[in-house]
Design a protein around this motif. Structure first.
Motif, PDB file in Angstrom:
ATOM      1  N   GLY A  84       0.816  -1.331  -0.074  1.00  0.00           N
ATOM      2  CA  GLY A  84      -0.085   0.007  -0.121  1.00  0.00           C
ATOM      3  C   GLY A  84       0.996   1.382  -0.126  1.00  0.00           C
ATOM      4  O   GLY A  84       0.569   2.023  -0.654  1.00  0.00           O
ATOM      5  N   ALA A  85       2.100   1.225   0.652  1.00  0.00           N
ATOM      6  CA  ALA A  85       2.607   2.428   0.799  1.00  0.00           C
ATOM      7  C   ALA A  85       3.508   2.714  -0.335  1.00  0.00           C
ATOM      8  O   ALA A  85       3.824   3.929  -0.983  1.00  0.00           O
ATOM      9  CB  ALA A  85       3.942   2.487   2.106  1.00  0.00           C
ATOM     10  N   GLY A  86       4.089   1.598  -1.199  1.00  0.00           N
ATOM     11  CA  GLY A  86       4.481   1.647  -2.402  1.00  0.00           C
ATOM     12  C   GLY A  86       3.875   2.251  -3.406  1.00  0.00           C
ATOM     13  O   GLY A  86       4.228   3.121  -4.136  1.00  0.00           O
ATOM     14  N   VAL A  87       2.440   1.704  -3.325  1.00  0.00           N
ATOM     15  CA  VAL A  87       1.562   2.354  -4.626  1.00  0.00           C
ATOM     16  C   VAL A  87       1.286   3.806  -4.181  1.00  0.00           C
ATOM     17  O   VAL A  87       1.143   4.583  -5.244  1.00  0.00           O
ATOM     18  CB  VAL A  87       0.258   1.322  -4.400  1.00  0.00           C
ATOM     19  CG1 VAL A  87      -0.769   2.062  -5.399  1.00  0.00           C
ATOM     20  CG2 VAL A  87       0.618   0.226  -5.026  1.00  0.00           C
ATOM     21  N   LEU A  88       1.103   4.267  -2.926  1.00  0.00           N
ATOM     22  CA  LEU A  88       0.805   5.584  -2.813  1.00  0.00           C
ATOM     23  C   LEU A  88       2.011   6.239  -3.008  1.00  0.00           C
ATOM     24  O   LEU A  88       1.882   7.454  -3.672  1.00  0.00           O
ATOM     25  CB  LEU A  88       0.677   5.382  -1.072  1.00  0.00           C
ATOM     26  CG  LEU A  88       0.485   7.087  -0.685  1.00  0.00           C
ATOM     27  CD1 LEU A  88      -0.714   7.501  -1.130  1.00  0.00           C
ATOM     28  CD2 LEU A  88       0.169   7.179   0.942  1.00  0.00           C
ATOM     29  N   LEU A  89       3.107   5.946  -2.917  1.00  0.00           N
ATOM     30  CA  LEU A  89       4.404   6.745  -3.152  1.00  0.00           C
ATOM     31  C   LEU A  89       4.530   7.078  -4.724  1.00  0.00           C
ATOM     32  O   LEU A  89       4.716   8.043  -5.246  1.00  0.00           O
ATOM     33  CB  LEU A  89       5.771   6.468  -2.639  1.00  0.00           C
ATOM     34  CG  LEU A  89       6.952   7.096  -2.798  1.00  0.00           C
ATOM     35  CD1 LEU A  89       6.766   8.537  -2.525  1.00  0.00           C
ATOM     36  CD2 LEU A  89       7.972   6.368  -2.064  1.00  0.00           C
ATOM     37  N   LEU A  90       4.280   5.992  -5.508  1.00  0.00           N
ATOM     38  CA  LEU A  90       4.185   6.119  -6.921  1.00  0.00           C
ATOM     39  C   LEU A  90       3.023   6.902  -7.401  1.00  0.00           C
ATOM     40  O   LEU A  90       3.348   7.659  -8.522  1.00  0.00           O
ATOM     41  CB  LEU A  90       4.033   4.596  -7.691  1.00  0.00           C
ATOM     42  CG  LEU A  90       4.852   3.572  -7.466  1.00  0.00           C
ATOM     43  CD1 LEU A  90       4.636   2.326  -7.870  1.00  0.00           C
ATOM     44  CD2 LEU A  90       6.225   3.952  -8.174  1.00  0.00           C
ATOM     45  N   LEU A  91       1.934   6.995  -6.823  1.00  0.00           N
ATOM     46  CA  LEU A  91       0.956   7.903  -7.273  1.00  0.00           C
ATOM     47  C   LEU A  91       1.371   9.537  -6.725  1.00  0.00           C
ATOM     48  O   LEU A  91       0.854  10.301  -7.616  1.00  0.00           O
ATOM     49  CB  LEU A  91      -0.060   7.553  -6.560  1.00  0.00           C
ATOM     50  CG  LEU A  91      -1.025   6.400  -6.752  1.00  0.00           C
ATOM     51  CD1 LEU A  91      -2.247   5.959  -6.026  1.00  0.00           C
ATOM     52  CD2 LEU A  91      -1.340   6.323  -8.097  1.00  0.00           C
ATOM     53  N   VAL A  92       1.956   9.834  -5.742  1.00  0.00           N
ATOM     54  CA  VAL A  92       2.111  11.049  -5.272  1.00  0.00           C
ATOM     55  C   VAL A  92       3.535  11.446  -5.878  1.00  0.00           C
ATOM     56  O   VAL A  92       3.890  12.492  -5.591  1.00  0.00           O
ATOM     57  CB  VAL A  92       2.058  11.358  -3.946  1.00  0.00           C
ATOM     58  CG1 VAL A  92       0.706  10.868  -3.443  1.00  0.00           C
ATOM     59  CG2 VAL A  92       3.425  10.597  -3.172  1.00  0.00           C
ATOM     60  N   ALA A  93       4.332  10.815  -6.594  1.00  0.00           N
ATOM     61  CA  ALA A  93       5.752  10.911  -7.054  1.00  0.00           C
ATOM     62  C   ALA A  93       5.727  12.288  -7.847  1.00  0.00           C
ATOM     63  O   ALA A  93       6.609  13.047  -7.679  1.00  0.00           O
ATOM     64  CB  ALA A  93       6.278   9.810  -7.857  1.00  0.00           C
ATOM     65  N   PRO A  94       4.661  12.516  -8.582  1.00  0.00           N
ATOM     66  CA  PRO A  94       4.696  13.672  -9.499  1.00  0.00           C
ATOM     67  C   PRO A  94       4.739  15.288  -8.522  1.00  0.00           C
ATOM     68  O   PRO A  94       5.449  15.850  -8.747  1.00  0.00           O
ATOM     69  CB  PRO A  94       3.730  13.898 -10.385  1.00  0.00           C
ATOM     70  CG  PRO A  94       3.364  12.580 -10.526  1.00  0.00           C
ATOM     71  CD  PRO A  94       3.656  11.857  -9.284  1.00  0.00           C
ATOM     72  N   LEU A  95       4.145  15.057  -7.466  1.00  0.00           N
ATOM     73  CA  LEU A  95       4.076  16.187  -6.505  1.00  0.00           C
ATOM     74  C   LEU A  95       5.430  16.371  -5.631  1.00  0.00           C
ATOM     75  O   LEU A  95       5.778  17.591  -5.621  1.00  0.00           O
ATOM     76  CB  LEU A  95       2.975  15.854  -5.507  1.00  0.00           C
ATOM     77  CG  LEU A  95       1.413  15.767  -5.986  1.00  0.00           C
ATOM     78  CD1 LEU A  95       0.581  15.478  -4.984  1.00  0.00           C
ATOM     79  CD2 LEU A  95       1.074  17.269  -6.717  1.00  0.00           C
ATOM     80  N   ILE A  96       5.960  15.258  -5.410  1.00  0.00           N
ATOM     81  CA  ILE A  96       7.431  15.241  -4.656  1.00  0.00           C
ATOM     82  C   ILE A  96       8.386  15.716  -5.895  1.00  0.00           C
ATOM     83  O   ILE A  96       9.068  16.579  -5.454  1.00  0.00           O
ATOM     84  CB  ILE A  96       7.697  13.786  -4.085  1.00  0.00           C
ATOM     85  CG1 ILE A  96       6.574  13.548  -3.057  1.00  0.00           C
ATOM     86  CG2 ILE A  96       9.260  14.083  -3.517  1.00  0.00           C
ATOM     87  CD1 ILE A  96       6.858  12.016  -2.544  1.00  0.00           C
ATOM     88  N   ASN A  97       8.208  15.470  -7.037  1.00  0.00           N
ATOM     89  CA  ASN A  97       9.014  15.962  -8.052  1.00  0.00           C
ATOM     90  C   ASN A  97       9.192  17.359  -8.016  1.00  0.00           C
ATOM     91  O   ASN A  97      10.033  18.053  -8.376  1.00  0.00           O
ATOM     92  CB  ASN A  97       8.830  15.161  -9.480  1.00  0.00           C
ATOM     93  CG  ASN A  97       9.227  13.701  -9.690  1.00  0.00           C
ATOM     94  OD1 ASN A  97      10.068  13.303  -8.828  1.00  0.00           O
ATOM     95  ND2 ASN A  97       8.697  12.955 -10.360  1.00  0.00           N
ATOM     96  N   LYS A  98       7.908  17.967  -8.009  1.00  0.00           N
ATOM     97  CA  LYS A  98       7.957  19.595  -8.149  1.00  0.00           C
ATOM     98  C   LYS A  98       8.553  20.046  -7.031  1.00  0.00           C
ATOM     99  O   LYS A  98       9.285  21.168  -7.088  1.00  0.00           O
ATOM    100  CB  LYS A  98       6.536  19.735  -8.150  1.00  0.00           C
ATOM    101  CG  LYS A  98       5.744  19.371  -9.452  1.00  0.00           C
ATOM    102  CD  LYS A  98       4.056  20.022  -9.226  1.00  0.00           C
ATOM    103  CE  LYS A  98       3.591  19.634 -10.507  1.00  0.00           C
ATOM    104  NZ  LYS A  98       1.817  20.000 -10.438  1.00  0.00           N
ATOM    105  N   LEU A  99       8.566  19.535  -5.869  1.00  0.00           N
ATOM    106  CA  LEU A  99       9.223  19.952  -4.658  1.00  0.00           C
ATOM    107  C   LEU A  99      10.978  20.108  -4.790  1.00  0.00           C
ATOM    108  O   LEU A  99      11.422  20.690  -4.223  1.00  0.00           O
ATOM    109  CB  LEU A  99       8.842  19.310  -3.277  1.00  0.00           C
ATOM    110  CG  LEU A  99       7.421  19.299  -2.924  1.00  0.00           C
ATOM    111  CD1 LEU A  99       6.926  18.613  -1.783  1.00  0.00           C
ATOM    112  CD2 LEU A  99       7.288  20.874  -2.390  1.00  0.00           C
ATOM    113  N   MET A 100      11.143  19.249  -5.625  1.00  0.00           N
ATOM    114  CA  MET A 100      12.632  18.846  -5.723  1.00  0.00           C
ATOM    115  C   MET A 100      13.137  19.992  -6.835  1.00  0.00           C
ATOM    116  O   MET A 100      14.517  19.984  -6.800  1.00  0.00           O
ATOM    117  CB  MET A 100      12.953  17.397  -6.102  1.00  0.00           C
ATOM    118  CG  MET A 100      12.670  16.437  -5.157  1.00  0.00           C
ATOM    119  SD  MET A 100      12.462  14.844  -5.607  1.00  0.00           S
ATOM    120  CE  MET A 100      14.278  14.507  -6.120  1.00  0.00           C
ATOM    121  N   HIS A 101      12.559  20.630  -7.692  1.00  0.00           N
ATOM    122  CA  HIS A 101      12.941  21.678  -8.626  1.00  0.00           C
ATOM    123  C   HIS A 101      14.046  21.251  -9.220  1.00  0.00           C
ATOM    124  O   HIS A 101      15.094  21.877  -9.339  1.00  0.00           O
ATOM    125  CB  HIS A 101      13.340  22.891  -7.494  1.00  0.00           C
ATOM    126  CG  HIS A 101      12.158  23.496  -6.915  1.00  0.00           C
ATOM    127  ND1 HIS A 101      11.537  24.373  -7.552  1.00  0.00           N
ATOM    128  CD2 HIS A 101      11.790  23.406  -5.653  1.00  0.00           C
ATOM    129  CE1 HIS A 101      10.579  24.984  -6.838  1.00  0.00           C
ATOM    130  NE2 HIS A 101      10.724  24.322  -5.484  1.00  0.00           N
TER     131      HIS A 101
END
Length: 499
Positions: A479-496
């Protein structure tokens, strides 16, 4: 105050196999330190049960508590070691002092008294805090911040870690049974002695090889005096009994202590980032989110030192080639062997996708790591539900395959995490941020002991309790792995733009 961290232009090192030559010196220094660490890790919980509980399964819960507290404090101490290197004595001196204290502690662990045993573990923990985050940080300092070889350099360094991890249980497991010609469970102390020798080799390797670093990791000119080293030595002497008290009396409540430390580190990193602007704040926030998922990964991965060992000892059919029994400790070599075999494959895979501008981002790699970790538990679920024989044992292969699947997950996550910290952390606090990375492992390690204690219960692990615990593990990881795959685009934005 010095900035010992990576700069846009690192020294112009001679190259060896496409990487700065000092990488290979750090590789071997870490190899022998990991040999020492993994020698203790495979034997620790089994030794506690065998020596302090006369082999009774009722000791499994306390053994899991001690193992998890030891593992957690090993990584948590990295926070202080990172700060000492960043602000007081530099990376090189921290590594040398830490290696010396660890070696002494490993020889103390050999003594049979429970209190002395815990004091020795405390010395290993304090020494590791000075050593572990700083040698990892120095790998990052060999490359310019925008050098595309950085991730691959960390993966090669990670092979050094796992070379030591592979050799440790194979060699020390054989030594424990051969040199004294008595049952293996009576001879774990020889394992600790061999670990001490390995740590001395690590110390000597770095002592003679540090000149190749061309001054990287040295303290600033105004901090070159030995008075600062003397203060750190004094702090080390004070820290050992404090860590002993944590091991002996409050290990069950250590999760709260570690959680508070995690909050403090996060606040310090965010405060430093705020001085540099919004982009750096966003990057630190992205790093902290990844740290939280990292806790989950290691909570279940660290079952290898507790519940997986108890599973191998009591519920796995280890007989091979007639009457020969596969040693329990040798299971601990499956993961590092798989890493050594698979790390070049994974590295080439990332390079292949990078050349086509399709390499997965850091959060997606972490998501894949969690999913593969979960698949390892799925194999054990199947075996415990469908493959028990008449003696209540599962075959050899499910546990071995579990280790391999977890290893694939580890390769997607752990070396990438080390590189991530050096790229996302505020430049002045890379050592502290690396300590924060290891603190997330510490929290996972402490939680792993709570899970292992739950699985074993008061009377020891059974097939039923193992199936229940491993089923829970699979669903939470997946469940945690799937969740992280789904929110990855949002985290990528934070990484600039950091990749």
């Amino acid at each position: 105050m010095s900035d010992n961290n990576a700069t846009p232009s690192s020294p112009n090192y001679p190259q060896l196999l496409g990487h700065p030559r000092p990488l290979w010196m750090l590789f071997m220094t870490e190899f022998w330190e990991r040999f020492a660490f993994y020698s203790v890790s495979w034997a620790l919980a089994l030794y506690v049960v065998a020596h302090f509980f006369n082999g009774s399964a009722t000791g499994q819960a306390w053994a899991a508590t001690i193992f998890s507290a030891y593992t957690a404090l090993i990584y948590a101490s990295s926070i202080f070691g990172g700060y000492v290197a960043d602000r007081i004595i530099g990376y090189q001196r921290s590594i040398l002092l830490g290696a010396l204290v660890m070696a002494a502690g490993l020889f103390v662990v050999m003594l049979p008294s429970r209190d002395v045993f815990l004091i020795g573990l405390a010395m290993v923990i304090v020494g590791n805090g000075l050593f572990k985050p700083n040698i990892s940080s120095m790998v990052g300092q060999l490359y310019a911040r925008d050098d595309p070889r950085r991730d691959r350099g960390f993966t090669l360094f990670y092979m050094g870690i796992n070379g030591g991890a592979l050799l440790a249980p194979l060699l020390t497991g054989w030594m424990a049974g051969y040199f004294t010609n008595t049952p293996l469970q009576q001879n774990y102390r020889i394992v600790f002695g061999a670990a001490g020798v390995g740590m001395l080799l690590s110390l000597l390797w770095f002592w003679f090889g540090r000149r190749s670093l061309q001054g990287v990791g040295r303290p600033a000119p105004e901090a070159e005096g030995l008075s600062r080293v003397a203060w750190v030595v004094l702090g080390t002497v004070v820290a050992v009994p404090l860590v002993y008290l944590l091991l002996a009396f409050v290990s069950s409540g250590l999760s709260w202590v570690l959680g508070l430390l995690f909050v403090v580190v996060a606040v310090v990193l965010l405060a430093e980032a705020a001085r540099q602007g919004r982009v750096q704040v966003d990057r630190v926030v992205a790093m902290l989110i990844i740290f939280a998922f990292n806790v989950l990964f290691w909570m279940f991965y660290f079952q290898l030192g507790t519940s997986f060992n108890f599973l191998a000892e009591n519920l796995v059919d280890r007989k091979m080639f007639g009457d020969w029994v596969f040693p329990t400790g040798w299971f601990q070599s499956v993961s590092p062997l798989a890493i050594i075999v698979l790390a070049p494959v994974v590295t080439m895979g990332w390079s292949f996708f990078a050349a086509r501008d399709k390499e997965p981002s850091i959060p997606r790699k972490f998501g894949l790591g969690l999913v593969f970790n979960g698949l390892g538990f799925a194999v054990l679920m199947y075996a415990l539900a469908h493959l028990l024989n008449g003696q209540g044992l599962i075959p050899f292969w499910p546990l071995a395959l579990c280790y391999v699947l977890q290893t694939v997950g580890e390769l997607c996550l752990s070396p990438i995490g080390l590189s991530m910290v050096t790229k996302l952390a505020p430049p002045r606090l890379v050592g502290l941020a690396m300590g924060g990375w290891f603190l997330s492992l510490a929290v996972g390690g402490q939680l792993s002991g709570l899970l292992a204690g739950y699985i074993s219960g008061a009377s020891g692990m059974t097939a039923t309790s193992a199936l229940s615990g491993f089923t829970f593990s699979f669903w939470l990881l997946a469940g945690a792995g799937v969740l992280l795959l789904l929110v990855a685009p949002l985290i990528n934005k934070l990484m600039h733009g950091v990749k």
